[in-house]
Design a protein around this motif. Structure first.
Motif, PDB file in Angstrom:
ATOM      1  N   MET A   1     -20.157   5.133  46.131  1.00 50.59           N
ATOM      2  CA  MET A   1     -19.599   6.175  45.247  1.00 50.59           C
ATOM      3  C   MET A   1     -18.077   6.133  45.305  1.00 50.59           C
ATOM      4  SD  MET A   1     -22.020   9.477  45.853  1.00 50.59           S
ATOM      5  CE  MET A   1     -20.799  10.542  45.109  1.00 50.59           C
ATOM      6  N   SER A   2     -17.477   6.267  44.132  1.00 50.72           N
ATOM      7  CA  SER A   2     -16.008   6.283  44.120  1.00 50.72           C
ATOM      8  C   SER A   2     -15.521   7.701  44.409  1.00 50.72           C
ATOM      9  CB  SER A   2     -15.493   5.826  42.754  1.00 50.72           C
ATOM     10  OG  SER A   2     -15.928   6.697  41.763  1.00 50.72           O
ATOM     11  N   ARG A   3     -14.536   7.766  45.281  1.00 51.50           N
ATOM     12  CA  ARG A   3     -14.010   9.070  45.651  1.00 51.50           C
ATOM     13  C   ARG A   3     -12.909   9.458  44.683  1.00 51.50           C
ATOM     14  NH1 ARG A   3     -11.057  10.012  51.224  1.00 51.50           N
ATOM     15  NH2 ARG A   3      -9.815   8.478  50.159  1.00 51.50           N
ATOM     16  N   ARG A   4     -12.925  10.699  44.194  1.00 52.68           N
ATOM     17  CA  ARG A   4     -11.907  11.155  43.233  1.00 52.68           C
ATOM     18  C   ARG A   4     -10.581  11.338  43.958  1.00 52.68           C
ATOM     19  NH1 ARG A   4     -11.663  16.802  40.042  1.00 52.68           N
ATOM     20  NH2 ARG A   4      -9.891  16.283  38.734  1.00 52.68           N
ATOM     21  N   VAL A   5      -9.532  10.719  43.436  1.00 48.54           N
ATOM     22  CA  VAL A   5      -8.205  10.821  44.056  1.00 48.54           C
ATOM     23  C   VAL A   5      -7.470  12.010  43.441  1.00 48.54           C
ATOM     24  CG1 VAL A   5      -6.009   9.673  44.451  1.00 48.54           C
ATOM     25  CG2 VAL A   5      -8.123   8.341  44.427  1.00 48.54           C
ATOM     26  N   VAL A   6      -6.985  12.908  44.300  1.00 46.30           N
ATOM     27  CA  VAL A   6      -6.254  14.085  43.813  1.00 46.30           C
ATOM     28  C   VAL A   6      -4.819  13.674  43.497  1.00 46.30           C
ATOM     29  CG1 VAL A   6      -5.443  16.388  44.400  1.00 46.30           C
ATOM     30  CG2 VAL A   6      -7.698  15.639  45.165  1.00 46.30           C
ATOM     31  N   ARG A   7      -4.357  14.097  42.336  1.00 47.85           N
ATOM     32  CA  ARG A   7      -2.992  13.756  41.915  1.00 47.85           C
ATOM     33  C   ARG A   7      -1.963  14.340  42.879  1.00 47.85           C
ATOM     34  NH1 ARG A   7       1.123  15.812  38.587  1.00 47.85           N
ATOM     35  NH2 ARG A   7       0.094  17.828  38.554  1.00 47.85           N
ATOM     36  N   GLN A   8      -1.028  13.511  43.287  1.00 44.59           N
ATOM     37  CA  GLN A   8       0.043  13.965  44.189  1.00 44.59           C
ATOM     38  C   GLN A   8       1.115  14.703  43.394  1.00 44.59           C
ATOM     39  OE1 GLN A   8       0.436  13.678  47.660  1.00 44.59           O
ATOM     40  NE2 GLN A   8      -1.730  13.200  47.485  1.00 44.59           N
ATOM     41  N   SER A   9       1.414  15.930  43.779  1.00 42.57           N
ATOM     42  CA  SER A   9       2.511  16.682  43.162  1.00 42.57           C
ATOM     43  C   SER A   9       2.899  17.833  44.069  1.00 42.57           C
ATOM     44  CB  SER A   9       2.091  17.238  41.797  1.00 42.57           C
ATOM     45  OG  SER A   9       3.058  18.154  41.334  1.00 42.57           O
ATOM     46  N   LYS A  10       4.201  18.011  44.249  1.00 40.60           N
ATOM     47  CA  LYS A  10       4.658  19.121  45.102  1.00 40.60           C
ATOM     48  C   LYS A  10       4.474  20.468  44.423  1.00 40.60           C
ATOM     49  CE  LYS A  10       9.354  17.977  43.645  1.00 40.60           C
ATOM     50  NZ  LYS A  10       9.869  16.644  43.789  1.00 40.60           N
ATOM     51  N   PHE A  11       4.115  20.466  43.123  1.00 42.69           N
ATOM     52  CA  PHE A  11       3.973  21.722  42.386  1.00 42.69           C
ATOM     53  C   PHE A  11       2.507  22.126  42.175  1.00 42.69           C
ATOM     54  CE2 PHE A  11       8.056  19.880  40.857  1.00 42.69           C
ATOM     55  CZ  PHE A  11       8.883  20.812  41.476  1.00 42.69           C
ATOM     56  N   ARG A  12       1.580  21.412  42.832  1.00 36.05           N
ATOM     57  CA  ARG A  12       0.164  21.723  42.631  1.00 36.05           C
ATOM     58  C   ARG A  12      -0.201  23.122  43.097  1.00 36.05           C
ATOM     59  NH1 ARG A  12      -2.853  17.995  45.758  1.00 36.05           N
ATOM     60  NH2 ARG A  12      -4.589  19.423  45.507  1.00 36.05           N
ATOM     61  N   HIS A  13       0.557  23.626  44.088  1.00 32.90           N
ATOM     62  CA  HIS A  13       0.184  24.910  44.689  1.00 32.90           C
ATOM     63  C   HIS A  13       1.147  26.047  44.313  1.00 32.90           C
ATOM     64  CE1 HIS A  13      -2.869  22.795  46.888  1.00 32.90           C
ATOM     65  NE2 HIS A  13      -1.965  21.949  47.346  1.00 32.90           N
ATOM     66  N   VAL A  14       1.905  25.862  43.238  1.00 31.48           N
ATOM     67  CA  VAL A  14       2.787  26.944  42.768  1.00 31.48           C
ATOM     68  C   VAL A  14       1.936  28.176  42.484  1.00 31.48           C
ATOM     69  CG1 VAL A  14       4.257  27.727  40.879  1.00 31.48           C
ATOM     70  CG2 VAL A  14       4.488  25.401  41.734  1.00 31.48           C
ATOM     71  N   PHE A  15       2.375  29.333  42.994  1.00 29.58           N
ATOM     72  CA  PHE A  15       1.608  30.546  42.676  1.00 29.58           C
ATOM     73  C   PHE A  15       2.554  31.661  42.229  1.00 29.58           C
ATOM     74  CE2 PHE A  15       2.873  31.337  46.989  1.00 29.58           C
ATOM     75  CZ  PHE A  15       2.941  32.718  47.123  1.00 29.58           C
ATOM     76  N   GLY A  16       2.038  32.519  41.373  1.00 30.89           N
ATOM     77  CA  GLY A  16       2.830  33.622  40.845  1.00 30.89           C
ATOM     78  C   GLY A  16       2.451  34.931  41.498  1.00 30.89           C
ATOM     79  N   GLN A  17       3.445  35.802  41.632  1.00 33.53           N
ATOM     80  CA  GLN A  17       3.206  37.106  42.257  1.00 33.53           C
ATOM     81  C   GLN A  17       4.114  38.141  41.599  1.00 33.53           C
ATOM     82  OE1 GLN A  17       3.848  36.991  46.490  1.00 33.53           O
ATOM     83  NE2 GLN A  17       2.215  38.443  46.865  1.00 33.53           N
ATOM     84  N   ALA A  18       3.534  39.276  41.221  1.00 29.51           N
ATOM     85  CA  ALA A  18       4.341  40.356  40.644  1.00 29.51           C
ATOM     86  C   ALA A  18       5.152  41.007  41.758  1.00 29.51           C
ATOM     87  CB  ALA A  18       3.436  41.379  39.970  1.00 29.51           C
ATOM     88  N   ALA A  19       6.378  41.409  41.439  1.00 28.82           N
ATOM     89  CA  ALA A  19       7.226  42.079  42.430  1.00 28.82           C
ATOM     90  C   ALA A  19       6.629  43.442  42.787  1.00 28.82           C
ATOM     91  CB  ALA A  19       8.629  42.242  41.874  1.00 28.82           C
ATOM     92  N   LYS A  20       7.045  43.964  43.933  1.00 29.34           N
ATOM     93  CA  LYS A  20       6.569  45.294  44.351  1.00 29.34           C
ATOM     94  C   LYS A  20       7.005  46.338  43.325  1.00 29.34           C
ATOM     95  CE  LYS A  20       6.421  44.509  49.327  1.00 29.34           C
ATOM     96  NZ  LYS A  20       7.187  43.324  49.671  1.00 29.34           N
ATOM     97  N   ALA A  21       6.292  47.453  43.301  1.00 28.46           N
ATOM     98  CA  ALA A  21       6.533  48.496  42.287  1.00 28.46           C
ATOM     99  C   ALA A  21       7.987  48.970  42.293  1.00 28.46           C
ATOM    100  CB  ALA A  21       5.597  49.672  42.530  1.00 28.46           C
ATOM    101  N   ASP A  22       8.616  49.057  43.475  1.00 28.71           N
ATOM    102  CA  ASP A  22      10.001  49.568  43.516  1.00 28.71           C
ATOM    103  C   ASP A  22      11.019  48.526  43.029  1.00 28.71           C
ATOM    104  OD1 ASP A  22       9.808  47.839  45.609  1.00 28.71           O
ATOM    105  OD2 ASP A  22      10.764  49.142  47.101  1.00 28.71           O
ATOM    106  N   GLN A  23      10.554  47.298  42.746  1.00 29.61           N
ATOM    107  CA  GLN A  23      11.461  46.270  42.217  1.00 29.61           C
ATOM    108  C   GLN A  23      11.374  46.163  40.691  1.00 29.61           C
ATOM    109  OE1 GLN A  23      13.730  44.414  44.146  1.00 29.61           O
ATOM    110  NE2 GLN A  23      13.077  46.065  45.517  1.00 29.61           N
ATOM    111  N   ALA A  24      10.527  47.000  40.074  1.00 31.45           N
ATOM    112  CA  ALA A  24      10.395  46.990  38.606  1.00 31.45           C
ATOM    113  C   ALA A  24      11.421  47.939  37.981  1.00 31.45           C
ATOM    114  CB  ALA A  24       8.985  47.389  38.205  1.00 31.45           C
ATOM    115  N   TYR A  25      11.551  47.882  36.672  1.00 30.98           N
ATOM    116  CA  TYR A  25      12.479  48.734  35.916  1.00 30.98           C
ATOM    117  C   TYR A  25      11.604  49.634  35.041  1.00 30.98           C
ATOM    118  CZ  TYR A  25      15.463  44.851  37.377  1.00 30.98           C
ATOM    119  OH  TYR A  25      16.108  43.884  38.120  1.00 30.98           O
TER     120      TYR A  25
END
Length: 472
Positions: A1-25
């Protein structure tokens, strides 16, 4: 069986997060105008948001640090007589912002570092040249004081804000409404999309279409286009069946797309925000409650899906912070300012790293606030890449710099250097043309003086009313 090769990229794990409530306008009445612009502009000093305003158009400018609830009487930037449709910060002066309006004018404003006591009503300069609403603004990436505007009259005008002059007018290229305009990295070319479903690459100084592609996306709904770092064009649009679609194109070969991917069936126009340093494009749809992001590379399939940031509330608009405004100590690679109905919420995109040291691979040198060219140099045919700065020690915005407008002497009738200012040149004799131009410019200058005096009188009357009220 051929093993699937995962693409190399330093941005694969970029994640987004909303700022805390006191940092909003909070408590901001975001504009309800039906227009497909982002309604928000941000730089390392200020956050600007187009807001609801009675009897004209207005936007609010807040220092970035002024989070929390915004006072209902907080001063606005008012001066337009109809709704503001687009705003854009000058990339070479963090205190200068341009606004475009339904009233056919563009106004350029100087924002003080201190919080003003009352509304800002006096622009540094008002640019009048469009015959219909102005819905798109974009500053030149490398030349000082060069601003592009596109209007409902299907005309693109490039201005020298430092003198108030029209440098170039592209008035016979687009037969229908212009949906988007984007400069390439050195400002030598434009990519435009239009209601006639054509994607065009334009050399503005020659006034020529260099390449074009009809129906890059076959649907009738608006299309968007941005230049990538490699000079390719990334587009968003709709299929004939109204599915949202993204595409990557090589302007040297418009026959076939480099990549074309169908997305979903939502009807909101996808606004692409492209970061040339990481080659990541973020897609934000108006009315969506998510931000999808993709990495553009030179390996197939060329546009790689990374992840989606999802939230509960739909977005009314979105601001995108320039790279120099990010917190490099937290490995922050992008920051958005998401507009809700009554507030603005920062959303932070980070690459998880264990080390606290500066991450060279995430932060290559990035465009700084210094222009590479003067307006006249660019007009005469010179090109220059942006002047880059390092973010190793963080970025400190320079102190307040004033934009000085020096209107050209209206009696000096010498033609400007470089190409003619408009593509529709008259056949009248030169002496007669100069006389006409002189008279027209003199009338325009006098009109502007009268308007400025009237605005000054109104401001003084308002001050007088306030003083009378206080004494009562």
């Amino acid at each position: 069986m051929s093993r699937r090769v995962v693409r190399q990229s330093k941005f694969r794990h970029v994640f987004g997060q909303a700022a805390k409530a006191d940092q909003a306008y909070e408590d901001i009445r975001v504009s309800k105008v039906t227009w497909d612009s982002s309604f928000c502009a941000v730089n390392p000093k200020f956050l600007a948001i187009i807001v609801e305003a009675g009897g004209g158009g207005a936007f609010m400018v807040l220092p970035l640090a002024k989070t929390g609830r915004v006072d209902k009487n907080y001063p606005l930037v008012t001066g337009h007589t109809a709704p503001v449709l687009d705003i854009d910060w000058c990339p070479h002066n963090d205190n200068v912002i341009a606004s475009a309006s339904d009233d056919t004018t563009i106004m350029v404003w100087q924002i003080p570092d201190y919080t003003p006591v009352r509304n800002i009503t006096e622009p540094i300069i008002t640019l009048e040249g469009h015959s219909k609403r102005v819905g798109i603004l974009s500053w030149h990436p490398t030349a000082r004081n060069v601003l592009l505007s596109a209007g409902g009259d299907n005309v693109i005008i490039i201005w020298n804000v430092g003198t108030g002059e029209v440098l170039l007018s592209l008035d016979d290229i687009h037969p229908d409404v212009i949906h988007s305009v984007c400069w390439n990295s050195n400002g030598s070319l434009l990519a435009t999309t239009c209601k006639d479903k054509t994607l065009r690459i334009i050399d503005p100084r020659k006034g020529q279409v260099v390449a074009e592609r009809f129906a890059a996306h076959e649907g009738m709904r608006p299309m968007r286009a941005v230049f990538t770092r490699q000079g390719q064009i990334f587009t968003t649009g709709f299929t004939r069946m109204s599915q949202r679609e993204l595409g990557l194109w090589d302007p040297n070969n418009f026959e076939e797309p480099v990549a074309l991917q169908e997305m979903d069936t939502s009807n909101g126009v996808l606004l692409p925000f492209y970061d040339p340093d990481s080659s990541i494009v973020y897609l934000c749809g108006k009315g969506d409650s998510s931000i999808r992001y993709f990495e553009i590379t030179e390996e197939p399939p060329f546009v790689h899906y990374l992840n989606t940031f999802s939230s509960k509330e739909p977005q009314r608009g979105m601001g995108f912070m320039p790279k120099r405004g990010l917190d490099v100590s937290k490995c922050e690679i992008a920051r958005f300012y998401k507009l809700h109905e009554r507030k603005c919420e920062p959303i932070i995109m980070t690459v998880p790293r264990k080390s606290d040291l500066f991450q060279d691979d995430l932060y290559p040198d990035t465009p700084g606030p210094e222009p590479a060219l003067e307006a006249d140099e660019w007009l005469s045919g010179q090109d220059a890449e942006p002047v880059l700065i390092s973010l190793r020690d963080g970025y400190v915005p320079p102190k307040h710099r004033e934009l000085r407008v020096t209107k050209r002497n209206i009696l000096d009738v010498r033609p400007p250097p470089g190409p003619r200012r408009s593509q529709s040149a008259s056949d009248a004799p030169l002496s007669q043309q100069h006389t006409l131009e002189t008279l027209l410019e003199e009338i325009k200058a006098l009109r502007e003086q009268v308007q400025a005096q009237e605005r000054r009188i109104t401001a003084l009357e308002n001050m007088l009313c306030e003083l009378v009220d206080d004494t009562d």
